[in-house]
Scaffold this active site. Structure first.
Site, PDB file in Angstrom:
ATOM      1  N   HIS A   1      39.211  34.789  -8.780  1.00  0.00           N
ATOM      2  CA  HIS A   1      38.950  33.469  -8.003  1.00  0.00           C
ATOM      3  C   HIS A   1      40.080  32.685  -7.434  1.00  0.00           C
ATOM      4  CE1 HIS A   1      36.673  29.800  -8.281  1.00  0.00           C
ATOM      5  NE2 HIS A   1      37.853  29.150  -8.207  1.00  0.00           N
ATOM      6  N   GLU A   2      41.260  32.827  -8.216  1.00  0.00           N
ATOM      7  CA  GLU A   2      42.653  32.014  -7.635  1.00  0.00           C
ATOM      8  C   GLU A   2      43.301  32.916  -6.558  1.00  0.00           C
ATOM      9  OE1 GLU A   2      42.800  29.174  -8.416  1.00  0.00           O
ATOM     10  OE2 GLU A   2      41.833  29.165 -10.236  1.00  0.00           O
TER      11      GLU A   2
ATOM     12  N   CYS B   1      32.083  28.407  -4.034  1.00  0.00           N
ATOM     13  CA  CYS B   1      30.853  28.625  -3.283  1.00  0.00           C
ATOM     14  C   CYS B   1      29.749  28.380  -4.210  1.00  0.00           C
ATOM     15  CB  CYS B   1      31.000  30.444  -3.562  1.00  0.00           C
ATOM     16  SG  CYS B   1      29.679  31.215  -2.874  1.00  0.00           S
TER      17      CYS B   1
HETATM   18 ZN   LIG Z   1      38.474  27.207  -7.708  1.00  0.00          ZN
HETATM   19 ZN   LIG Z   2      30.560  33.406  -2.482  1.00  0.00          ZN
END
Ligand SMILES: [Zn+2]
Ligand SMILES: [Zn+2]
Length: 173
Positions: A130-131, A141
């Protein structure tokens, strides 16, 4: 792409291994593990008994040897007015950070028979993916299964998958 993982303070080998493996599987990138770094001076906020996430991002960007760098710490992080953060990155920056501190809490999803060790490992993988996604320019998202979904609690982390959804993939891969 080359991602350098910068462990800050004591960090179990298993955490480094999972982070590295998660990044390689999603971004197909080269991953190195930097020498352990001491916690940045001045990062500790004694009033809150927590650490400022920004200082770890700055450290990762400064000492990391990758195009993208991610600090990983077992210390509890916060950012501005948020009570805590699992991780933080600036959009399209080269430094980022995750904390394992609050990823160890037992699962409250109840949808899994998996061991606490496996659940924790998955959370670590999702948070680094994620990061690094943010450093590649991805924003949050709406797809709750996408790794770029905003997940302020472990429950939401557990619901999402380790991978980017199709739309996010098209933006960066
Ligand atoms: Zn984030
Ligand atoms: Zn996404």
């Amino acid at each position: 792409m080359h991602v350098d993982i910068v462990p800050v303070g004591d960090l179990p080998a298993a955490v480094k291994r999972e982070a590295s493996s998660g990044l390689r599987s999603v971004y197909d990138c080269e991953v190195t593990i930097h020498d352990n770094q001491p916690v940045p001076e001045g990062a500790y906020d004694s009033g809150r008994e927590q650490y400022r996430a920004e200082e770890f991002i700055e450290l990762a960007g400064r000492v990391g040897s990758g195009e993208k760098n991610i600090a990983i710490t077992a210390n509890d992080l916060y950012y501005r007015r948020r009570n805590y953060v699992f991780g933080l990155a600036y959009l399209s920056g080269n430094g980022s950070v995750i904390s394992t501190y609050r990823l160890q809490t037992s699962s409250d999803g109840g949808f899994s028979e998996r061991s606490a060790t496996d659940i924790f490992a998955d959370r670590v993988r999702k948070e680094v993916v994620h990061e690094i996604g943010h450093t590649l320019g991805l924003e949050h998202c709406d797809n709750s299964r996408c790794v770029m979904n905003f997940s302020p609690t472990v429950r939401e982390v557990d619901v999402k998958e380790e991978n980017l959804c199709g739309s996010c993939q098209r933006l960066v891969l």
